[in-house]
Design an enzyme around this catalytic site. Structure first.
Site, PDB file in Angstrom:
ATOM      1  N   GLU A 113       0.842  -1.196   0.000  1.00 43.40           N
ATOM      2  CA  GLU A 113       0.000   0.000   0.000  1.00 43.40           C
ATOM      3  C   GLU A 113       0.875   1.243   0.000  1.00 43.40           C
ATOM      4  OE1 GLU A 113      -2.866   0.047   3.120  1.00 43.40           O
ATOM      5  OE2 GLU A 113      -4.090  -1.493   2.189  1.00 43.40           O
ATOM      6  N   HIS A 228      -8.794  11.376   4.033  1.00 40.35           N
ATOM      7  CA  HIS A 228      -8.544  10.286   3.085  1.00 40.35           C
ATOM      8  C   HIS A 228      -8.752  10.827   1.684  1.00 40.35           C
ATOM      9  CE1 HIS A 228      -8.561   6.532   0.940  1.00 40.35           C
ATOM     10  NE2 HIS A 228      -8.075   5.971   2.034  1.00 40.35           N
ATOM     11  N   ARG A 274      -0.641   9.855   1.896  1.00 40.32           N
ATOM     12  CA  ARG A 274      -2.026  10.323   1.809  1.00 40.32           C
ATOM     13  C   ARG A 274      -2.167  11.829   1.686  1.00 40.32           C
ATOM     14  NH1 ARG A 274      -5.187   6.421   5.970  1.00 40.32           N
ATOM     15  NH2 ARG A 274      -5.368   4.785   4.432  1.00 40.32           N
ATOM     16  N   HIS A 335     -10.715  11.551   8.014  1.00 38.45           N
ATOM     17  CA  HIS A 335     -10.524  10.105   8.094  1.00 38.45           C
ATOM     18  C   HIS A 335      -9.844   9.626   9.368  1.00 38.45           C
ATOM     19  CE1 HIS A 335     -10.110   6.104   6.570  1.00 38.45           C
ATOM     20  NE2 HIS A 335      -8.789   6.159   6.552  1.00 38.45           N
ATOM     21  N   ARG A 370      -0.049   9.616   8.921  1.00 39.82           N
ATOM     22  CA  ARG A 370      -0.083   8.164   9.161  1.00 39.82           C
ATOM     23  C   ARG A 370       0.112   7.390   7.864  1.00 39.82           C
ATOM     24  NH1 ARG A 370      -4.922   4.225   9.218  1.00 39.82           N
ATOM     25  NH2 ARG A 370      -5.724   5.746   7.761  1.00 39.82           N
TER      26      ARG A 370
HETATM   27  C1  LIG Z   1     -13.434   3.668   6.501  1.00 40.91           C
HETATM   28  C2  LIG Z   1     -12.169   3.419   7.267  1.00 40.91           C
HETATM   29  C3  LIG Z   1     -11.198   2.567   6.769  1.00 40.91           C
HETATM   30  C4  LIG Z   1     -10.013   2.346   7.472  1.00 40.91           C
HETATM   31  N1  LIG Z   1      -9.112   1.448   6.974  1.00 40.91           N
HETATM   32  C5  LIG Z   1      -8.009   1.162   7.709  1.00 40.91           C
HETATM   33  C6  LIG Z   1      -7.114   0.155   7.293  1.00 40.91           C
HETATM   34  O1  LIG Z   1      -7.327  -0.518   6.288  1.00 40.91           O
HETATM   35  N2  LIG Z   1      -6.015  -0.079   8.065  1.00 40.91           N
HETATM   36  C7  LIG Z   1      -5.756   0.614   9.218  1.00 40.91           C
HETATM   37  O2  LIG Z   1      -4.739   0.361   9.864  1.00 40.91           O
HETATM   38  N3  LIG Z   1      -6.610   1.563   9.636  1.00 40.91           N
HETATM   39  C8  LIG Z   1      -7.729   1.839   8.931  1.00 40.91           C
HETATM   40  N4  LIG Z   1      -8.597   2.780   9.388  1.00 40.91           N
HETATM   41  C9  LIG Z   1      -8.346   3.410  10.693  1.00 40.91           C
HETATM   42  C10 LIG Z   1      -8.629   2.414  11.797  1.00 40.91           C
HETATM   43  O3  LIG Z   1      -9.796   1.695  11.476  1.00 40.91           O
HETATM   44  C11 LIG Z   1      -8.827   3.103  13.133  1.00 40.91           C
HETATM   45  O4  LIG Z   1      -7.811   4.017  13.394  1.00 40.91           O
HETATM   46  C12 LIG Z   1      -8.844   2.075  14.257  1.00 40.91           C
HETATM   47  O5  LIG Z   1      -9.776   1.071  13.961  1.00 40.91           O
HETATM   48  C13 LIG Z   1      -9.186   2.754  15.560  1.00 40.91           C
HETATM   49  O6  LIG Z   1      -9.488   1.781  16.518  1.00 40.91           O
HETATM   50  P1  LIG Z   1      -9.885   2.242  17.954  1.00 40.91           P
HETATM   51  O7  LIG Z   1     -10.127   1.007  18.741  1.00 40.91           O
HETATM   52  O8  LIG Z   1      -8.907   3.208  18.468  1.00 40.91           O
HETATM   53  O9  LIG Z   1     -11.262   3.072  17.757  1.00 40.91           O
HETATM   54  P2  LIG Z   1     -12.647   2.648  17.105  1.00 40.91           P
HETATM   55  O10 LIG Z   1     -12.554   1.388  16.378  1.00 40.91           O
HETATM   56  O11 LIG Z   1     -13.171   3.816  16.361  1.00 40.91           O
HETATM   57  O12 LIG Z   1     -13.583   2.444  18.383  1.00 40.91           O
HETATM   58  C14 LIG Z   1     -13.986   3.544  19.169  1.00 40.91           C
HETATM   59  C15 LIG Z   1     -14.988   3.090  20.212  1.00 40.91           C
HETATM   60  O13 LIG Z   1     -15.142   4.095  21.194  1.00 40.91           O
HETATM   61  C16 LIG Z   1     -16.520   4.198  21.528  1.00 40.91           C
HETATM   62  N5  LIG Z   1     -16.754   5.506  22.125  1.00 40.91           N
HETATM   63  C17 LIG Z   1     -16.480   6.730  21.626  1.00 40.91           C
HETATM   64  N6  LIG Z   1     -16.835   7.686  22.526  1.00 40.91           N
HETATM   65  C18 LIG Z   1     -17.348   7.040  23.599  1.00 40.91           C
HETATM   66  C19 LIG Z   1     -17.893   7.461  24.829  1.00 40.91           C
HETATM   67  N7  LIG Z   1     -17.971   8.741  25.169  1.00 40.91           N
HETATM   68  N8  LIG Z   1     -18.352   6.524  25.679  1.00 40.91           N
HETATM   69  C20 LIG Z   1     -18.307   5.207  25.370  1.00 40.91           C
HETATM   70  N9  LIG Z   1     -17.782   4.744  24.221  1.00 40.91           N
HETATM   71  C21 LIG Z   1     -17.309   5.648  23.356  1.00 40.91           C
HETATM   72  C22 LIG Z   1     -17.213   3.969  20.209  1.00 40.91           C
HETATM   73  O14 LIG Z   1     -18.574   3.646  20.451  1.00 40.91           O
HETATM   74  C23 LIG Z   1     -16.390   2.807  19.679  1.00 40.91           C
HETATM   75  O15 LIG Z   1     -16.851   1.630  20.279  1.00 40.91           O
HETATM   76  C24 LIG Z   1      -9.786   3.016   8.691  1.00 40.91           C
HETATM   77  C25 LIG Z   1     -10.753   3.875   9.202  1.00 40.91           C
HETATM   78  C26 LIG Z   1     -11.947   4.077   8.505  1.00 40.91           C
HETATM   79  C27 LIG Z   1     -12.966   5.007   9.068  1.00 40.91           C
END
Ligand SMILES: Cc1cc2nc3c(=O)[nH]c(=O)nc-3n(C[C@H](O)[C@H](O)[C@H](O)COP(=O)(O)OP(=O)(O)OC[C@H]3O[C@@H](n4cnc5c(N)ncnc54)[C@H](O)[C@@H]3O)c2cc1C
Length: 506
Positions: A113, A228, A274, A335, A370
């Site tokens: 990628e 993005h 990006r 993004h 990133r």
């Molecule tokens: C469309 C898309 C495609 C992507 N593709 C890639 C990829 O291919 N490879 C890669 O490495 N990254 C990718 N990313 C980025 C990556 O998905 C995220 O950075 C990563 O999944 C973040 O994980 P996380 O656990 O930190 O947060 P998240 O997975 O966003 O989880 C956040 C959680 O916090 C909870 N939350 C928020 N506020 C509160 C609150 N006040 N009280 C209780 N709960 C709360 C939400 O409900 C959710 O459950 C992509 C992102 C998107 C949007």
């Protein structure tokens, strides 16, 4: 009512689920998600997760690629931890039941990628990597010993005598409850829903950042919001992401007249970092006075495209575009947030007992920009580290960031009157192309927001986060990584430093 746990984990994406699964081996765990458990950025991830798994690759090369894309602001120790511990984190995901796609030899298939010099991106279900990770980890979480509360929103952190003791949580009916814990982990994800157009789910409203700032924690790198480059933008603000893996497989960017333009911005053309690609698209749109540019991969066999990109293919088709038949319209959308709650390498914030991991945190592994597929890896690696640190003890003095911390001129009180006003102010002033005038106009609007909020606690957290991001963007008078200042188009070596912030109460 007050409940007590050893671990309070706020967020059910990869960082929160992984942390909960490790923490349950050591004590009682309460896991919160603001919406349904799978309403996360994790669930939407397409391209995959990067790790130096191939015999021809090594973590050092992965680190070098990451540092190059970070535009001078990566913390090299954080990058080293990310890339060294990457293969182990991926193996843990496999043990938890994530089935990555495999090649003919039976080994995990590795894609290349943007900004990665080697094929090192593992994917699952073609381009449904996040969905597969989310599902597998959710299955483990539901198997027991974790008190899962869906539709429960953390609305305030409880800080007593300088230590975090848990959070006030609003249940599905908005009723407040107090949950106390020895260790609290913010795994609340990103900030995309502060903008009018985003690839993130509506729950990505920067709650963790707002809550931590209001509790007095240090935040850093806030100005670095990644847009993005290629999203199919719908009228309702939900932008459907068209993964860069398509560009990795040869998709070309074309302007209105069908001319390729990405190579004019960077020798890697469509595979440049990006920010470079997003900027090139934004400029092409301005030149053509167009709402989008075109992305064309229709020169590859239709059968290959349907098999390799089932999610993107189906998503585009649902929105009336067949990527096997011709170019599709794409534009940049908010993004990923490189910045966030400052933590040390073990996920400790500047408040004792409070940890952060995943997209909500900034450890410094991404610098100003990133690299694709490093964020799932970051969530996996550093949520594990945070839980290990919490198990080791929360009694010591909290760490402090290496850079000076400036007072953030955000009262932490005033909240946007509506989500529409917040998103409009952020998109107009602190979006993809920023300027002193645009940012001061946005900040002016924000200062006029009322001191009390409408009862929507997420709006209060989001308002604090939005003001902090806009303020940081107004201070960095240069263009670096994802931070594009049209009035300061060059990268200034004097700005090769990070900005850390804290709300100081009188
Ligand atoms: C469309 C898309 C495609 C992507 N593709 C890639 C990829 O291919 N490879 C890669 O490495 N990254 C990718 N990313 C980025 C990556 O998905 C995220 O950075 C990563 O999944 C973040 O994980 P996380 O656990 O930190 O947060 P998240 O997975 O966003 O989880 C956040 C959680 O916090 C909870 N939350 C928020 N506020 C509160 C609150 N006040 N009280 C209780 N709960 C709360 C939400 O409900 C959710 O459950 C992509 C992102 C998107 C949007």
């Amino acid at each position: 009512m007050t409940e007590r746990f050893d671990f309070l984990i706020i967020g059910s994406g990869l960082a929160g689920l992984n942390a909960a699964l490790l923490a349950r081996e050591y004590g009682s765990v309460c896991l919160l998600s603001k919406g349904a458990i799978s309403e996360t950025n994790t669930n939407r991830a397409q391209g995959g997760i990067a790790a130096a798994m191939a015999a021809s690759d090594d973590p050092q090369r992965h680190a070098e690629d990451t540092i190059r894309a970070g535009d001078g602001l990566c913390d090299e120790r954080a990058v080293q931890a990310l890339t060294d511990e990457g293969p182990q984190a991926v193996r843990r995901l496999m043990q938890l039941g994530v089935e990555f796609d495999r090649g003919a030899d039976g080994a995990p298939a590795l894609a290349r990628e943007g900004a990665h010099s080697e094929p090192r991106v593992l994917h699952a279900g073609g381009d449904r990597t996040g969905l597969h990770i989310q599902r597998a980890l959710e299955r483990c979480v539901r198997s027991g010993q974790i008190d899962l509360r869906e539709r429960h929103t953390a609305v305030e952190l409880i800080v007593e005598a300088g230590r975090c003791a848990g959070a006030v949580v609003a249940d599905a009916d908005g009723e407040p409850h107090t949950i106390t814990a020895t260790a609290t982990l913010l795994a609340t994800g990103g900030v995309g829903a502060l903008y009018a157009q985003t690839t993130n789910p509506p729950t990505a409203t920067a709650d963790g950042l707002g809550l931590a700032l209001r509790a007095g924690a240090v935040a850093r790198d806030l100005e670095f919001v990644q847009f993005h480059p290629t999203a199919l933008v719908g009228g309702d603000g939900s932008a459907f992401l068209v993964s860069e893996a398509l560009r990795g497989e040869g998709a070309l960017l074309l302007d209105r007249s069908g001319r390729r333009f990405a190579a004019e911005a960077h020798p890697d053309a469509e595979l440049a970092p990006r920010s470079v690609v997003a900027r090139a698209i934004s400029e092409a749109m301005q030149r053509d006075d167009a709402e989008h540019v075109w992305l064309d991969i229709s020169h590859r066999p239709a059968e290959f495209l349907r098999e390799r990109f089932p999610g993107v293919y189906a998503g585009c088709l649902e929105r009336g575009h067949d990527l096997t038949a011709g170019p599709i319209p794409v534009a940049p959308a908010a993004h990923y947030h490189m910045g966030g709650i400052w933590t040390d390498l073990d996920g400790r914030t500047s408040i004792a007992g409070l940890f952060a991991a995943g997209e909500a945190a900034t450890i410094g592994a991404h610098g100003a920009n990133r690299v694709a597929s490093n964020s799932l890896l970051e969530a996996a690696v550093f949520s594990t580290r945070a839980v290990r640190a919490a198990i080791a003890g929360v009694d010591g003095e909290p760490p402090t960031p290496p850079e000076p911390v400036s007072p953030l001129p955000v009262a932490g009180g005033n909240a946007a009157p509506s989500w529409a006003e917040l998103r409009s102010a952020m998109s107009a002033g602190a979006g993809i192309a920023r300027s002193a005038d645009g940012l001061s106009e946005a900040l002016e609007r924000m200062r006029a927001w009322p001191a009390s909020h409408s009862g929507d606690a997420s709006l209060a957290s989001a308002s604090t986060a939005a003001q902090a991001i806009a303020h940081a963007a107004s201070i960095r008078t240069e263009t670096r990584g994802a931070h594009l200042r049209v009035d300061h188009p060059g990268t200034d070596p004097a700005w090769r430093r990070r900005l850390a912030w804290q709300i100081v109460r009188e």
